[in-house]
Design a protein around this motif. Structure first.
Motif, PDB file in Angstrom:
ATOM      1  N   LEU A 153       0.817  -1.423   0.212  1.00  0.00           N
ATOM      2  CA  LEU A 153       0.286  -0.018  -0.042  1.00  0.00           C
ATOM      3  C   LEU A 153       0.643   1.271  -0.135  1.00  0.00           C
ATOM      4  CD1 LEU A 153      -3.180   1.059   0.311  1.00  0.00           C
ATOM      5  CD2 LEU A 153      -2.723   1.016   2.579  1.00  0.00           C
ATOM      6  N   VAL A 154       2.222   1.157   0.959  1.00  0.00           N
ATOM      7  CA  VAL A 154       2.863   2.380   0.684  1.00  0.00           C
ATOM      8  C   VAL A 154       3.158   3.201  -0.330  1.00  0.00           C
ATOM      9  CG1 VAL A 154       4.972   3.446   2.451  1.00  0.00           C
ATOM     10  CG2 VAL A 154       2.464   2.272   3.660  1.00  0.00           C
ATOM     11  N   GLY A 155       4.398   1.683  -0.957  1.00  0.00           N
ATOM     12  CA  GLY A 155       5.242   1.553  -1.484  1.00  0.00           C
ATOM     13  C   GLY A 155       3.659   2.385  -3.235  1.00  0.00           C
ATOM     14  N   GLY A 156       2.748   1.920  -3.052  1.00  0.00           N
ATOM     15  CA  GLY A 156       1.978   2.025  -4.194  1.00  0.00           C
ATOM     16  C   GLY A 156       1.463   3.193  -4.250  1.00  0.00           C
ATOM     17  N   SER A 157       1.878   3.801  -3.928  1.00  0.00           N
ATOM     18  CA  SER A 157       1.028   5.668  -2.271  1.00  0.00           C
ATOM     19  C   SER A 157       1.736   6.602  -3.365  1.00  0.00           C
ATOM     20  CB  SER A 157       1.040   5.600  -1.220  1.00  0.00           C
ATOM     21  OG  SER A 157      -0.499   4.905  -0.782  1.00  0.00           O
ATOM     22  N   PHE A 158       3.223   6.136  -3.581  1.00  0.00           N
ATOM     23  CA  PHE A 158       4.763   7.917  -4.412  1.00  0.00           C
ATOM     24  C   PHE A 158       3.865   7.500  -5.620  1.00  0.00           C
ATOM     25  CE2 PHE A 158       6.168   6.684  -0.547  1.00  0.00           C
ATOM     26  CZ  PHE A 158       6.183   7.944   0.329  1.00  0.00           C
ATOM     27  N   ALA A 160       3.943   7.843 -10.203  1.00  0.00           N
ATOM     28  CA  ALA A 160       4.575   6.586 -10.808  1.00  0.00           C
ATOM     29  C   ALA A 160       5.859   6.672 -11.139  1.00  0.00           C
ATOM     30  CB  ALA A 160       3.767   6.163 -11.885  1.00  0.00           C
ATOM     31  N   GLY A 161       6.788   5.682 -11.626  1.00  0.00           N
ATOM     32  CA  GLY A 161       8.398   6.282 -12.037  1.00  0.00           C
ATOM     33  C   GLY A 161       8.991   7.066 -11.179  1.00  0.00           C
ATOM     34  N   THR A 162       8.240   7.128  -9.613  1.00  0.00           N
ATOM     35  CA  THR A 162       9.882   7.876  -8.712  1.00  0.00           C
ATOM     36  C   THR A 162       9.844   7.241  -7.555  1.00  0.00           C
ATOM     37  OG1 THR A 162       7.738   8.697  -7.037  1.00  0.00           O
ATOM     38  CG2 THR A 162       8.483   9.711  -8.874  1.00  0.00           C
ATOM     39  N   GLU A 163      11.710   7.173  -7.390  1.00  0.00           N
ATOM     40  CA  GLU A 163      11.299   7.150  -5.899  1.00  0.00           C
ATOM     41  C   GLU A 163      11.354   7.638  -4.629  1.00  0.00           C
ATOM     42  OE1 GLU A 163      13.463   2.946  -4.531  1.00  0.00           O
ATOM     43  OE2 GLU A 163      12.957   3.775  -6.549  1.00  0.00           O
ATOM     44  N   PRO A 164      10.228   6.909  -3.494  1.00  0.00           N
ATOM     45  CA  PRO A 164      10.060   8.017  -2.937  1.00  0.00           C
ATOM     46  C   PRO A 164      11.366   8.081  -2.173  1.00  0.00           C
ATOM     47  CG  PRO A 164       9.389   5.720  -2.112  1.00  0.00           C
ATOM     48  CD  PRO A 164       9.551   5.860  -3.694  1.00  0.00           C
ATOM     49  N   ALA A 165      11.348   9.339  -1.216  1.00  0.00           N
ATOM     50  CA  ALA A 165      12.125   9.160  -0.220  1.00  0.00           C
ATOM     51  C   ALA A 165      12.666   8.514   0.906  1.00  0.00           C
ATOM     52  CB  ALA A 165      12.145  10.996   0.742  1.00  0.00           C
ATOM     53  N   ALA A 166      13.670   8.295   1.695  1.00  0.00           N
ATOM     54  CA  ALA A 166      13.625   7.592   2.605  1.00  0.00           C
ATOM     55  C   ALA A 166      12.842   7.608   3.835  1.00  0.00           C
ATOM     56  CB  ALA A 166      14.915   6.620   2.757  1.00  0.00           C
ATOM     57  N   GLU A 167      13.033   8.690   3.691  1.00  0.00           N
ATOM     58  CA  GLU A 167      12.339   9.084   5.297  1.00  0.00           C
ATOM     59  C   GLU A 167      11.140   9.316   4.977  1.00  0.00           C
ATOM     60  OE1 GLU A 167      12.595  13.485   8.282  1.00  0.00           O
ATOM     61  OE2 GLU A 167      13.656  12.879   6.533  1.00  0.00           O
ATOM     62  N   ALA A 168      10.305   9.560   3.856  1.00  0.00           N
ATOM     63  CA  ALA A 168       8.929   9.891   4.217  1.00  0.00           C
ATOM     64  C   ALA A 168       8.593   8.096   4.427  1.00  0.00           C
ATOM     65  CB  ALA A 168       8.176  10.453   2.684  1.00  0.00           C
TER      66      ALA A 168
END
Length: 271
Positions: A153-158, A160-168
């Motif tokens: 769920l979290v991984g799919g919330s950012f 598309a095509g981006t790498e989420p910031a580790a902190e967020a």
């Protein structure tokens, strides 16, 4: 009673988090908005380490809406803007349907669909393809492997095509794991069975309404914003080009400008 935080002073705004998320996802939003707003955040039933173990609020959309009404009555809040993200937006819809505009002056709905499952004339389901069988499987997966469910769920919330910031990303995962899987499953099963397509225009009639959507949302990847704009032409639609399901984290400065402009009702939000 569901736990809440109450910070700042000024026009009140109530922040409602989404499924398997706590009010901590709004930490940055609260810090900024509380400079000139009274900002109230509350947890969904069974969500978060601040949830009172004695609280018996049903883990349903209606239960959360009732808890919100009780809280606003208790705090004496009037003329509040309800800002609901994801499932929190559906809680706001249910509040308006049950209690009308008591306590409320405006609505901000952030990246939520009025119907989360497909049918013959509805392409704007969660993840673009969630059907009724898939919704049942998804709900079963919550309690079968909660860690895997929250990670997906979290991984799919950012966006598309981006790498989420580790902190967020880390914050969202750790806060999701503080939620009760049984409550999460109950809320998910409830919201996937609801249909607000005809009800949403009624509950927002004459109510200042802002829809915020991420153009790169993987949770709602179809042209949902366009449908909302066509169906509720008196509402304002803001599409965040660089955001997924989390515009308040992915484009925070624009999100804050947009919300402030909307609550002030004195100028258009700027890109």
């Amino acid at each position: 009673m569901i736990r809440f935080d109450d910070q700042g002073s000024g026009p009140p705004i109530v922040l409602l988090p989404g499924l398997a998320a706590t009010s901590r996802v709004f930490d940055g939003t609260v810090r900024d908005l509380s400079r000139d707003h009274r900002v109230i955040t509350l947890e969904l039933p069974g969500h978060g380490d601040r949830t009172d173990p004695a609280d018996d609020t049903p883990a349903t959309v209606s239960g959360a809406a009732g808890a919100l009404h009780t809280l606003l009555d208790r705090l004496g809040v009037t003329e509040a803007t309800l800002l609901g993200w994801s499932l929190g937006a559906t809680v706001a819809y249910a509040y308006l349907e049950r209690f009308g505009r008591k306590h409320v002056r405006a609505l901000v709905s952030v990246d939520q669909s009025p119907r989360l499952v497909l049918d013959r004339d509805w392409p704007h389901a969660a993840f673009g393809a969630l059907d009724e069988d898939g919704a049942r499987d998804l709900a079963r997966g919550v309690t079968a492997d909660f860690a895997a469910f929250t990670a997906n769920l979290v991984g799919g919330s950012f966006a598309a095509g981006t790498e989420p910031a580790a902190e967020a990303h880390g914050l969202l995962v750790s806060e999701a794991l503080r939620c009760d899987p049984v409550a999460v499953r109950s809320l998910l099963a409830d919201v996937t069975g609801q249909d607000w397509r005809e009800r949403l225009p009624l509950v927002t009639s004459s109510l200042p309404t802002l829809f915020v959507h991420g153009a790169r949302s993987r949770v709602y990847p179809t042209a949902l914003g366009r449908w909302l704009g066509d169906t509720l032409p008196s509402a304002r639609l803001e599409v965040f080009d660089s955001s997924g399901h989390l515009p308040f984290l992915e484009e925070p400065e624009r999100f804050l400008r947009t919300v402030r402009a909307f609550t002030a009702h004195d100028k258009e939000p700027t890109p």
